[in-house]
Design a protein around this motif. Structure first.
Motif, PDB file in Angstrom:
ATOM      1  N   SER C 121       0.831  -1.224  -0.088  1.00 16.59           N
ATOM      2  CA  SER C 121       0.026   0.016   0.000  1.00 16.59           C
ATOM      3  C   SER C 121       0.840   1.302   0.073  1.00 16.59           C
ATOM      4  N   GLY C 122       1.653   1.108   0.903  1.00 17.16           N
ATOM      5  CA  GLY C 122       2.692   2.349   0.913  1.00 17.16           C
ATOM      6  C   GLY C 122       3.582   2.668  -0.222  1.00 17.16           C
ATOM      7  N   GLY C 123       3.978   1.539  -0.907  1.00 21.66           N
ATOM      8  CA  GLY C 123       4.438   1.515  -1.957  1.00 21.66           C
ATOM      9  C   GLY C 123       3.900   2.208  -3.430  1.00 21.66           C
ATOM     10  N   LEU C 124       2.564   1.636  -3.289  1.00 25.49           N
ATOM     11  CA  LEU C 124       1.658   1.906  -4.304  1.00 25.49           C
ATOM     12  C   LEU C 124       1.353   3.417  -4.260  1.00 25.49           C
ATOM     13  N   VAL C 125       1.190   3.961  -3.303  1.00 27.98           N
ATOM     14  CA  VAL C 125       0.629   5.466  -3.071  1.00 27.98           C
ATOM     15  C   VAL C 125       1.938   6.071  -3.282  1.00 27.98           C
ATOM     16  N   ALA C 126       3.012   5.798  -2.643  1.00 27.73           N
ATOM     17  CA  ALA C 126       4.324   6.517  -2.843  1.00 27.73           C
ATOM     18  C   ALA C 126       4.514   6.816  -4.495  1.00 27.73           C
ATOM     19  N   GLY C 127       4.407   5.645  -5.081  1.00 21.60           N
ATOM     20  CA  GLY C 127       4.947   5.705  -6.567  1.00 21.60           C
ATOM     21  C   GLY C 127       3.963   6.314  -7.415  1.00 21.60           C
ATOM     22  N   TYR C 128       2.742   6.196  -7.119  1.00 20.45           N
ATOM     23  CA  TYR C 128       1.550   6.828  -7.983  1.00 20.45           C
ATOM     24  C   TYR C 128       1.206   8.131  -7.599  1.00 20.45           C
ATOM     25  N   LEU C 129       1.066   8.603  -6.354  1.00 18.79           N
ATOM     26  CA  LEU C 129       0.983   9.855  -6.002  1.00 18.79           C
ATOM     27  C   LEU C 129       1.998  10.711  -6.037  1.00 18.79           C
ATOM     28  N   GLY C 130       3.191  10.324  -5.880  1.00 19.82           N
ATOM     29  CA  GLY C 130       4.130  10.819  -6.030  1.00 19.82           C
ATOM     30  C   GLY C 130       4.493  12.129  -4.953  1.00 19.82           C
ATOM     31  N   GLY C 131       5.246  13.123  -5.338  1.00 16.58           N
ATOM     32  CA  GLY C 131       5.434  14.188  -4.620  1.00 16.58           C
ATOM     33  C   GLY C 131       5.649  14.120  -3.232  1.00 16.58           C
ATOM     34  N   TYR C 132       4.701  14.785  -2.468  1.00 18.17           N
ATOM     35  CA  TYR C 132       4.709  14.796  -0.928  1.00 18.17           C
ATOM     36  C   TYR C 132       4.523  13.323  -0.498  1.00 18.17           C
ATOM     37  N   TRP C 133       3.630  12.730  -0.802  1.00 19.29           N
ATOM     38  CA  TRP C 133       3.523  11.347  -0.328  1.00 19.29           C
ATOM     39  C   TRP C 133       4.675  10.526  -0.653  1.00 19.29           C
ATOM     40  N   ASP C 134       5.180  10.597  -1.840  1.00 17.99           N
ATOM     41  CA  ASP C 134       6.438  10.058  -2.123  1.00 17.99           C
ATOM     42  C   ASP C 134       7.439  10.213  -1.027  1.00 17.99           C
ATOM     43  N   ALA C 135       7.767  11.449  -0.793  1.00 18.44           N
ATOM     44  CA  ALA C 135       8.907  11.859  -0.135  1.00 18.44           C
ATOM     45  C   ALA C 135       8.686  11.315   1.311  1.00 18.44           C
ATOM     46  N   VAL C 136       7.421  11.399   1.943  1.00 17.21           N
ATOM     47  CA  VAL C 136       7.275  11.138   3.250  1.00 17.21           C
ATOM     48  C   VAL C 136       7.363   9.544   3.306  1.00 17.21           C
ATOM     49  N   ILE C 137       6.539   8.930   2.559  1.00 17.80           N
ATOM     50  CA  ILE C 137       6.631   7.491   2.873  1.00 17.80           C
ATOM     51  C   ILE C 137       7.758   7.020   2.478  1.00 17.80           C
ATOM     52  N   MET C 138       8.802   7.583   1.642  1.00 19.49           N
ATOM     53  CA  MET C 138       9.991   7.109   1.336  1.00 19.49           C
ATOM     54  C   MET C 138      10.939   7.283   2.505  1.00 19.49           C
ATOM     55  N   ARG C 139      10.664   8.358   3.189  1.00 16.46           N
ATOM     56  CA  ARG C 139      11.712   8.457   4.324  1.00 16.46           C
ATOM     57  C   ARG C 139      11.326   7.741   5.427  1.00 16.46           C
ATOM     58  N   VAL C 140       9.911   7.380   5.509  1.00 14.64           N
ATOM     59  CA  VAL C 140       9.663   6.509   6.514  1.00 14.64           C
ATOM     60  C   VAL C 140      10.516   5.196   6.463  1.00 14.64           C
ATOM     61  N   VAL C 141      10.281   4.762   5.144  1.00 16.41           N
ATOM     62  CA  VAL C 141      10.960   3.409   4.902  1.00 16.41           C
ATOM     63  C   VAL C 141      12.507   3.742   5.252  1.00 16.41           C
ATOM     64  N   ASP C 142      13.185   4.710   4.776  1.00 16.76           N
ATOM     65  CA  ASP C 142      14.567   4.682   5.160  1.00 16.76           C
ATOM     66  C   ASP C 142      14.881   4.798   6.665  1.00 16.76           C
ATOM     67  N   VAL C 143      13.901   5.329   7.602  1.00 16.42           N
ATOM     68  CA  VAL C 143      13.888   5.646   9.046  1.00 16.42           C
ATOM     69  C   VAL C 143      14.141   3.989   9.332  1.00 16.42           C
ATOM     70  N   PHE C 144      13.012   3.248   8.893  1.00 16.41           N
ATOM     71  CA  PHE C 144      13.012   1.886   9.531  1.00 16.41           C
ATOM     72  C   PHE C 144      14.161   0.975   9.028  1.00 16.41           C
ATOM     73  N   LEU C 145      14.791   1.401   7.759  1.00 15.82           N
ATOM     74  CA  LEU C 145      15.853   0.647   7.156  1.00 15.82           C
ATOM     75  C   LEU C 145      17.174   0.942   8.024  1.00 15.82           C
ATOM     76  N   ALA C 146      16.978   1.997   8.949  1.00 16.41           N
ATOM     77  CA  ALA C 146      18.182   2.350   9.687  1.00 16.41           C
ATOM     78  C   ALA C 146      18.485   1.166  10.766  1.00 16.41           C
ATOM     79  N   PHE C 147      17.360   0.597  11.072  1.00 18.09           N
ATOM     80  CA  PHE C 147      17.749  -0.171  12.280  1.00 18.09           C
ATOM     81  C   PHE C 147      17.672  -1.737  11.604  1.00 18.09           C
ATOM     82  N   PRO C 148      18.716  -2.298  12.155  1.00 14.33           N
ATOM     83  CA  PRO C 148      18.865  -3.680  11.994  1.00 14.33           C
ATOM     84  C   PRO C 148      17.498  -4.415  12.236  1.00 14.33           C
ATOM     85  N   VAL C 149      17.269  -5.485  11.122  1.00 16.77           N
ATOM     86  CA  VAL C 149      15.867  -6.264  11.293  1.00 16.77           C
ATOM     87  C   VAL C 149      15.853  -6.693  12.586  1.00 16.77           C
TER      88      VAL C 149
END
Lengths: 575, 327, 303
Positions: C121-149
């Motif tokens: 869901s997050g990826g679809l929204v980020a990719g399709y809607l782009g812009g603000y949504w994309d930036a926010v969602i991808m930053r959230v992804v990056d934040v989560f990725l900063a932690f080892p699983v």
């Protein structure tokens, strides 16, 4: 009154809670498994188990207790070893412990490893022998001129590790800091009977008590710290301790290693060992692997039962076992509506096949327990009947209590199912097995039993809150009958988690602790225990053992029911 | 290039902010009252209030977070509740051990992974390749702690070649001692202690890198310009080394950077098995004791380190791959 | 546009897989034929099938009650009445393995489903809607990725307490990022395709476009991720159980069986070997299947 050094510690804690954790804590953790998380540094009871017997000092009033002479030889010499004569000098002893010490300040430590370090680096006025009798340590002799006064005469020429002299004011400082409420020492509660401490001269300390207190002498093993060093170091004293003990703390790499070296100036003579290195290896089996592969020389409880039997039958390493001053038990919450009924509790008591459990889960370590006072204690009542394993009897009792088995086998009363949750803490695999066994047994008689395990802090909090029904836990360091019964079974007892209420038992226990006559006290304890067993707020399962396993090179180790390392003073390593 | 660098830096700053926020939120994920969990039931309401006030839990969340950030900025991570020491000091004591272990595991993964990957790619479907790939497949399918335990039992207990737990002297100190005093004992001892944990920790990454190098190199080697070079008569070794490898290694380098996160996570388990005194074990201990300031400190430190490493990898990637910079 | 970051590798794979060169059905058929030809992938598929069947039919397949405690019978070695032996409380290991398969399968499915749902869901929204949504969602992804699983999973389970449900929550929160990135990459590629334009012109809502047109084309790489994700989830559960944060007894999960068996490693190794092998074979199977699917769905990535 000097205010004790505190340093920048978060949060302040009430000593009462510390007392709880102290007496209960490490017991539960002692048979800890650490295949999982590193064993929590659980608060434990005080180190030296005092004998409840009234004092036996030379000038004391005649008592019925055996007279333990105020010897000048450290307690370890209680066992004659020819090795002492030809003991080899030198060497490094590598010891494995399950948890790291929480602090090296002996007045503040709450966990078992802290106690072991205390026994190496410090001394008290007295030391406690493996048979729970106090012997002289820093105090050469003592007098008890009247019921409320104790006078201790310190040895001459004892020096702290930094070269300063031990004086009576250091003793006064130590006790006063512990008694200082804002210092939050977990041991404070043991010294509430003390009214004041005075350094009457350079080598003499006088204690004045508020009221006669029978076990007083046995609590006099509190480690003495140097006033000057403590005031200079402040909170850092906990990482750079200075004491009078046979070993000096050289280095503490937190979570990993504590290095100690021999104290040349120790009053009892320089220890044979050159150095002691304590390594923290949380996994019980890992420690034994370390011992077996030669990376460690000495490990002790907690150990897995199967490791013990394997090492014992292997014959290459020494295994010393002794009954410990503790037991494993099942705590029944009498405040719970189902368990408020004595018949139900008694029924449950009949469902525990203690011998089988000990033979299988504990691989023969320990003995079936039938009361809160351990067999090695003077007050142990020998003729208390125990609940035999009998599912039939259990079923009958449940029927009598009104819990009738329905068509599907499960018991119902007034439309409610007999449901119980059996809980323990996740660090101890033996106890985890135990609750599964209990669940199985309970279900066989129609009880809807479920299990639940969480880590010790969460589990213990629930127990203290009364948020449990059936909990498997233990007690440790029960070195005198008062410690084993008072807080647990008196109506307002601070460790009476299951809200057990019996007026007679309450009175008996209160009287027993004030009675200086040991014979009378023993009778009172026997009566109390009989009633406790009959009321079944606890199901006693196993009297624990304390086990030490070590390399055959290690000579002179004297095993101790509370794991006390007193004998390290004379330990030696053969080639 | 500058634009790229600035872009990456900003990105990292935002991520770090998010990381801090998430770490801060951790303490509030506890079911029930965290203060009660920390102090226990016997604490009086006054005590609970005092700790609550001390931890600022009685303030509105944004205020708490603000203060948290301010404290962070001045390098304060609070005090460990159970060890009576500042969190920063504990981290400082224990983190180097984890770094040492992680770097060692990374070295193992890189050297073994890349070399086996290359050999496999150069001789696909050969016995070596088949065996190597089987091992690699197993490496990513096996629970790490199981592997570690078996290693201990075999090499430490059975054979006695290696120690069964713990860490020797810090490797750097031991190396210095060797240079200064000419006695390699400490260094060798340190290496021995490092061997099993590093191999256990690095196993997963080794397998991953090996497979990746193989597939990347194979793909590159199948390209036209490689065949051209071969037709021109260049020796296979030259082809592989000068034309194949550099291109194949670009994605590998980036994956290696990403592996740091995996290794730091795996270090938690490896440190538990081998009683290695790093922050992984400290974390487990802190969790068991509900020592939230310490848990937060460790989580935050780890995430920050990983973010910074990702940033470095991004910048490095930008430096070596021009397409990225202007893309 | 596609991010110029090192994770381009993952996204490249996704892009390659997602190009709608042919109608889906023929793609699937072709993929299936490829998988069948690939022996290791086939082996993986078989293993997965065995797992699923074991899990579904566990009550019928298990020779004994997996919870039946029998202290007299504890630690019996394999052979005889109990084919794989008995554990520390006398329970039949084979039966517990069957029931453990249920737990493992459940953990895998729920984790993949939950993390997939969140991530996609997050990826679809980020990719399709782009812009603000994309930036926010991808930053959230990056934040989560900063932690080892593992670190994040441990931290979450630690604050919430051990047990199956909290493990599932933790794993879902930890694994969603991969799905988000892949879904987003797919969308970015397809956003400009003709049929998307057409749908938009005809007035289809973004949601409809995302679900009906973009999602089906993302299925291929997502399925690969899912297969690998099942294996990861099972391993993660084992690791959490090893640290004491996972499923508690007497539930029979492979991870907790392995954890408990480790203490008996010296005396009764079969206690840990059996569940260890089960985990190993299962994860291997999912990995092989995932690899095979990836190879089948894009010949260019075949190794």
């Amino acid at each position: 009154m000097q205010s004790a050094q505190r340093g920048s510690r978060l949060p302040r804690r009430p000593s009462r809670r510390d007392l709880l954790r102290m007496a209960l804590g490490a017991s539960a953790v002692l048979l800890v498994d650490a295949c999982g998380p590193a064993a929590p540094a659980a608060p434990a009871a005080t180190s030296a188990p005092p004998a409840a017997a009234p004092t036996t000092a030379p000038a004391a009033k005649p008592t019925t207790a055996p007279a333990a002479a105020a010897t000048t030889v450290p307690a370890a010499a209680a066992q004659p070893t020819q090795a002492a004569a030809q003991a080899q000098r030198g060497g490094l002893l590598r010891v494995g412990l399950d948890v790291d010490a929480d602090t090296l300040d002996p007045r503040l430590t709450k966990n078992t490893s802290g106690f072991r370090m205390k026994e190496l680096a410090f001394n008290g006025l007295v030391a406690i022998n493996p048979d729970f009798t106090p012997v002289s340590d820093l105090a050469e002799k003592w007098d008890n001129p009247d019921e409320r006064t104790w006078v201790f005469h310190l040895r001459n020429g004892v020096k702290f590790h930094d070269g300063s002299d031990l004086t009576a004011s250091d003793v006064k400082f130590t006790y006063e800091s512990v008694l200082d409420q804002s210092f939050n020492s977990p041991f404070r509660a043991f010294y509430l009977s003390v009214d004041k401490v005075e350094a009457t001269d350079k080598n003499t300390v006088t204690f004045t008590l508020k009221a006669p207190f029978a076990p007083f002498l046995s609590y006099m093993d509190l480690a003495i710290v140097p006033q000057a060093a403590v005031q200079k170091l402040g909170a850092d004293f906990g990482t750079k301790p200075v004491g009078t003990g046979p070993f000096k703390a050289e280095r503490w790499a937190t979570g990993d290693t504590i290095e100690l070296s021999a104290n040349e100036a120790f009053y009892g003579g320089r220890p044979n060992l050159d150095r002691v290195r304590v390594k923290v290896v949380p996994d019980n089996s890992g420690r034994v692997v370390g011992l077996e592969s030669g990376d460690l020389d000495f490990v002790q409880s907690p150990v897995s039962p199967q490791d013990v039997s394997r090492v014992q039958s292997g014959g290459k390493l020494k295994v010393d076992r002794t009954p410990a001053a503790g037991y494993t038990y099942i705590n029944l919450n009498t405040a719970d509506p189902i368990l408020a009924d004595k018949k139900v509790r008694q029924a449950l008591s009949h469902l525990v096949n203690k011998q089988q459990i000990i033979d299988t889960i504990y691989k023969g370590i320990g003995k079936p327990a039938n009361g809160p006072i351990v067999p090695t204690m003077w007050a142990y009542p020998a003729d208390i009947p125990s609940y035999p394993y009998s599912p039939d009897r259990a079923k009958a009792l449940l029927d009598e209590a009104g819990w009738k088995a329905g068509a599907d086998g499960s018991r119902v009363k007034d439309g409610q199912k007999l449901s119980l949750t059996v809980r323990t803490h996740s660090e101890d695999p033996d106890r985890k097995q135990l609750i599964q066994v209990l669940q199985s047994e309970f279900q066989k008689v129609g009880i809807d039993a479920t299990t639940n395990t969480v880590e010790f802090p969460a589990f213990f909090q629930d127990v203290q809150d009364g948020k449990y029904q059936v909990g498997v836990i233990g007690w440790l360091n029960l070195s005198d009958p008062d410690r084993a019964t008072f807080r647990q079974f008196t109506i307002d007892g601070t460790a009476n988690y299951g809200k057990y209420k019996n007026e007679q038992v309450d009175k008996l226990l209160k009287d027993a602790r004030a009675t200086l006559d040991q014979g009378k006290a023993k009778t009172m304890y026997a009566d109390a225990v009989k009633q406790i067993v009959d009321d079944a707020p606890y199901i006693f399962v196993q009297y624990q053992e304390y086990i030490a396993m070590y390399s055959p090179k290690v000579q002179g180790y004297v095993v101790n029911p509370v794991a006390n390392w007193l004998s390290f003073r004379t330990l030696s390593l053969s080639a | 290039m500058t634009h790229y660098v600035i872009q990456r830096l900003l990105h990292t700053v935002v991520v770090l902010f998010g990381v801090t926020l998430l770490t801060f939120a951790l303490i509030h994920l506890t079911p029930g009252d965290p203060v009660l969990v920390m102090l226990g039931q016997d604490a009086t309401p006054a005590e609970l209030e005092r700790l609550r006030h001390l931890l600022e839990l009685d303030q509105p969340l944004p205020v708490q977070f603000g203060h948290y950030l301010i404290r962070l900025a001045s390098g304060q991570l609070g005090d460990s509740i159970f060890q009576h020491q500042p969190v920063t000091r504990l981290l400082g004591d224990r983190f180097p051990a984890t770094i040492e272990l992680t770097i060692a595991a990374m070295l193992v993964a890189i050297t073994v992974g890349i070399s086996t990957g290359i050999i496999s790619a150069v001789a696909p479907y050969s016995p070596f390749d088949v065996v190597a790939m089987l091992i690699a497949l197993s490496g990513v399918a096996m629970p790490v702690f199981w592997l570690g335990m078996l290693g201990i039992l075999l090499f430490a207990l059975q054979l006695g070649w290696l120690p069964s737990f713990g860490r020797g002297e810090p490797l750097i100190d031991a190396a210095q001692a060797w240079i200064k005093y000419g006695d390699p004992y400490d260094f060798v001892d340190a290496l021995k202690h490092l061997t099993l944990p590093a191999i256990t920790l690095g196993a997963f990454s080794t397998a991953l890198i090996s497979r990746l190098v193989r597939s990347a190199l194979l793909e590159v080697l199948g390209q036209d310009y490689i065949r051209t070079a071969s037709a021109k008569g260049l020796r296979k070794l030259t082809i592989v080394a000068r034309h194949g490898l550099p291109n194949a290694l670009i994605p590998v380098v980036t994956v290696i950077g990403l592996q740091v996160g995996t290794l730091l996570g795996g270090a938690i388990i490896a440190e538990t098995i081998f009683a290695w005194p790093g922050i992984g074990r400290l974390l487990i201990q802190a969790i068991n004791q509900r020592d939230y300031p310490l848990v937060q400190g460790i989580v935050l430190l780890t995430a920050v380190v990983i973010s910074l490493i990702n940033l470095s990898v991004d910048l490095l990637y930008g430096a070596i791959n021009p397409r990225v910079r202007y893309g | 546009m596609a991010e110029a970051t090192p994770s381009a590798l993952v996204e490249r794979a996704a892009l390659a897989l997602a190009e709608p060169t042919q109608p889906e059905s023929r793609n699937v058929q072709r993929a299936w034929r490829q998988v069948r030809r690939n022996r290791s992938a086939l082996a993986g598929l078989i293993v997965v099938c065995i797992l699923v069947l074991s899990a579904i039919f566990a009550p019928w397949l298990a020779p004994y009650d997996p919870y039946q405690v029998s202290l007299d019978n504890r630690l019996q070695p394999p052979g005889g009445a109990h084919i794989l032996g008995t554990d520390e409380l006398g329970r039949d290991i084979l039966s517990r393995l069957f029931f453990g398969a249920r737990v493992s399968l459940w953990v895998g499915i729920v984790t993949v489903a939950a993390s997939g749902l969140i991530g996609v869901s997050g990826g679809l929204v980020a990719g399709y809607l782009g812009g603000y949504w994309d930036a926010v969602i991808m930053r959230v992804v990056d934040v989560f990725l900063a932690f080892p699983v593992i670190l994040l999973a441990i931290a979450i389970v630690a604050v919430r307490g051990p047990g199956l449900n909290n493990v599932l929550i933790a794993l879902a929160l930890v694994y969603w990022t991969a799905y988000a990135r892949v879904a987003r990459s797919v969308v970015l590629t397809l956003r400009e395709e003709e049929y998307t334009w057409a749908a938009r012109t005809l007035g289809a809502s973004p949601l409809r476009i995302m679900v009906r047109h973009l999602l089906p084309n993302a299925i291929a790489p997502l399925v690969v991720l899912a297969s690998l994700g099942m294996g990861n989830a099972i391993l993660a559960e084992a690791a959490l159980s090893f640290l004491g944060l996972g499923i508690q007894p007497p539930e029979a999960s492979w991870g907790s069986m392995l954890n408990f068996g480790m203490q008996f490693l010296r005396d009764a190794s079969f206690l840990s070997t059996m569940p260890g092998l089960a985990i190993f074979v299962t994860v291997l199977g999912f990995n092989l299947l995932g690899d095979g699917l990836r190879d089948a769905l894009d010949p260019r990535l075949r190794t």
